[in-house]
Design a protein around this motif. Structure first.
Motif, short mmCIF file in Angstrom:
data_model
loop_
_atom_site.label_atom_id
_atom_site.label_comp_id
_atom_site.label_asym_id
_atom_site.label_seq_id
_atom_site.Cartn_x
_atom_site.Cartn_y
_atom_site.Cartn_z
N ILE A 295 37.21 -16.20 5.40
CA ILE A 295 37.81 -15.32 6.42
C ILE A 295 37.35 -13.89 6.22
O ILE A 295 36.92 -13.20 7.15
CB ILE A 295 39.34 -15.41 6.37
N THR A 296 37.45 -13.42 4.97
CA THR A 296 37.09 -12.04 4.64
C THR A 296 35.64 -11.74 4.98
O THR A 296 35.33 -10.73 5.63
CB THR A 296 37.33 -11.78 3.14
N PHE A 297 34.74 -12.64 4.57
CA PHE A 297 33.31 -12.43 4.80
C PHE A 297 32.97 -12.46 6.28
O PHE A 297 32.30 -11.56 6.80
CB PHE A 297 32.51 -13.50 4.05
N ILE A 302 31.13 -9.90 11.35
CA ILE A 302 31.12 -9.81 12.81
C ILE A 302 31.54 -8.43 13.29
O ILE A 302 30.97 -7.87 14.23
CB ILE A 302 32.04 -10.89 13.42
N ASN A 303 32.53 -7.84 12.61
CA ASN A 303 33.04 -6.53 13.03
C ASN A 303 32.28 -5.35 12.43
O ASN A 303 32.61 -4.20 12.72
CB ASN A 303 34.53 -6.43 12.68
N ARG A 304 31.28 -5.64 11.59
CA ARG A 304 30.46 -4.60 10.98
C ARG A 304 31.32 -3.54 10.27
O ARG A 304 31.11 -2.34 10.41
CB ARG A 304 29.58 -3.92 12.04
N ARG A 305 32.33 -4.03 9.51
CA ARG A 305 33.23 -3.09 8.84
C ARG A 305 32.63 -2.52 7.56
O ARG A 305 33.10 -1.51 7.04
CB ARG A 305 34.56 -3.78 8.53
N GLY A 306 31.64 -3.21 6.99
CA GLY A 306 30.97 -2.69 5.81
C GLY A 306 31.73 -2.87 4.52
O GLY A 306 31.38 -2.26 3.50
N LEU A 307 32.77 -3.68 4.52
CA LEU A 307 33.56 -3.90 3.31
C LEU A 307 32.89 -4.91 2.38
O LEU A 307 33.01 -4.81 1.16
CB LEU A 307 34.97 -4.39 3.68
N PRO A 310 26.99 -4.54 3.98
CA PRO A 310 26.62 -3.24 4.57
C PRO A 310 26.27 -3.41 6.04
O PRO A 310 25.54 -4.35 6.40
CB PRO A 310 25.41 -2.80 3.74
N PRO A 311 26.77 -2.55 6.92
CA PRO A 311 26.60 -2.74 8.38
C PRO A 311 25.16 -2.94 8.84
O PRO A 311 24.90 -3.71 9.76
CB PRO A 311 27.20 -1.45 8.97
N PHE A 324 27.21 -11.77 -1.25
CA PHE A 324 28.29 -11.32 -0.39
C PHE A 324 29.51 -12.23 -0.52
O PHE A 324 30.66 -11.77 -0.50
CB PHE A 324 27.82 -11.27 1.07
N PHE A 325 29.27 -13.54 -0.66
CA PHE A 325 30.40 -14.45 -0.82
C PHE A 325 31.09 -14.22 -2.16
O PHE A 325 32.32 -14.30 -2.25
CB PHE A 325 29.92 -15.90 -0.71
#
Length: 430
Positions: A295-297, A302-307, A310-311, A324-325
């Motif tokens: 869910i987090t990934f 998709i929302n390009r939040r960069g958390l 990186p966007p 990233f996972f």
């Protein structure tokens, strides 16, 4: 002996009123008293309801193009989830249709959804299997905001999917609509049912909630805590997964074969290599943590939040997503809640405190509707690991005689037990 005891218990249950409020251990007959073991091992094969095999079911997978803009947002290696896939099992003639909503992070083809498909298909229903709004395929291809967890939004997304399926399958001869969900899918089903009261696309005849979370935050916290369980023999040189793998390897060696059938864990737990309570708790918690990481990934990407990603990071079919996972695995559901869900919720609704959000996404928000809607029932287990203090009291007050409480079963472990199946079918038959 075990079969005769089960038949005795079954005959005793036949004399009980449909969906009796509480069932005693003696009358019930389900053999697993450990909630962790029941959650993982489910029902022994010989105590499961008889259902048709896949060879006896006319079924096929279909896909929907619901978010075409995502085809340009998602990397190429997400090609498989740019359309939402669902499964339809059709009867040879006119029949009622059963929608099934999967649990946390689960796809339409998850094991419990498959079990429910066989149960209801065998009872004469057309069946549609739906992925959870928290599954990566639903987030990518069907979720408007790609930030699941706010139940009203999840219900609207699911409702659009169901309407699209009805339009795509317009030639299917349907005599009525019903809805069932298990675990988080049961919470989703409750919100979908309430939404249908105003939109009236389906006018559901019956809706069944199987092992739903009452307070979503409490259930999530319970599961997250399982990952923190201290497990003996796990240290800096031996990981938890290595320990489990080593036990399974020794077990298969003793058996002289590798057999991954449905009875594996039940038989394994009868051996001298059985998992301890702490090991089973860690295993259940780990599965939930992987779902939370998905869910987090996916939501972040998709929302390009960069958390997490990186966007502007270039991702293509050759890009390894493992780093990233791994980063997403460090973010539990509280982290996802704080960094992604709450900011989105506040921006959309001018929302305030965490307590407000919890009230809006949990069954509390539907209390009056659930209390006054005779078409909705709940089945739960007294030892379910996702429940918190006061949850069973809320369910009893809200559902009354439309609640069935089983003494054992853990979290959805008794879903395919023949007594539970009998009660499910009796409820839908009215």
């Amino acid at each position: 002996m075990r079969l005769s005891l089960c038949l005795t218990a079954l005959l005793a249950l036949l004399s009980l009123p449909t969906l009796a409020a509480d069932i005693s251990v003696e009358d019930y007959g389900y053999p697993l008293s450990n909630p962790f073991e029941a959650t993982i091992a489910t029902t022994p094969v010989e105590l499961r309801a008889e259902t048709p095999t896949d060879d006896d079911i006319d079924q096929r997978d279909y896909s929907l193009r619901l978010r075409p803009e995502r085809e340009f947002i998602l990397p190429d290696n997400f090609w498989a989830v740019k359309r939402l896939t669902y499964r339809l099992a059709r009867q040879p003639g006119p029949a009622p249709l059963m929608f099934i909503i999967s649990g946390t992070g689960a796809s339409y083809s998850a094991g419990k959804s498959e079990t429910l498909k066989r149960i209801f298909y065998g009872a004469g229903y057309h069946v549609v299997q739906l992925s959870s709004p928290t599954s990566f395929d639903f987030i990518a291809s069907a979720s408007r905001y790609a930030t699941p967890g706010y139940s009203p939004n999840d219900a609207k997304d699911m409702y659009r999917v169901m309407q699209a399926i009805r339009a795509q399958q317009h030639e299917l001869p349907v005599t009525g609509f019903n809805l069932v969900g298990y675990s988080l899918g049961a919470l989703n089903a409750a919100f979908v049912s309430q939404l249908d009261e105003t939109r009236r696309s389906f006018n559901f005849d019956r809706v069944l909630l199987i092992n739903p979370p009452v307070n979503l935050k409490t259930s999530v916290d319970n599961l997250d805590k399982l990952v923190q369980t201290r497990v003996a023999d796990v240290d800096s040189t031996t990981t938890f997964y290595e320990l489990i793998f080593e036990k399974l390897t020794r077990y298969f060696h003793q058996q002289g074969r590798i057999d991954l059938d449905a009875a594996l864990l039940f038989d394994f737990q009868r051996s001298d290599l059985r998992l301890t309570d702490e090991q089973m708790a860690m295993l259940i918690g780990s599965v939930f943590r992987f779902s939370a990481a998905d869910i987090t990934f996916t939501s972040d990407l998709i929302n390009r939040r960069g958390l997490i990603v990186p966007p502007d990071y270039p991702i293509n079919e050759g890009t390894s997503l493992e780093p990233f996972f791994r980063r997403a695995l460090l973010c539990d559901f509280d982290c996802y809640l704080t960094e992604q869900l709450i900011p989105m919720w506040r921006a959309q609704t001018d929302g305030g405190s965490l307590t407000q959000l919890v009230d809006q996404v949990s069954l509390y928000a539907l209390e009056d509707y659930l209390r006054n809607s005779p078409k909705i029932a709940v089945m739960h287990n007294a030892d379910d690991i996702i429940l918190g203090a006061g949850d069973l009291g809320f369910l009893r007050r809200t559902f009354g005689e439309r609640m069935t409480l089983y003494p054992r079963g853990g979290h959805c472990g008794n879903l395919d037990y023949r007594v539970n199946v009998q009660h499910m079918l009796e409820f839908f038959r009215g």
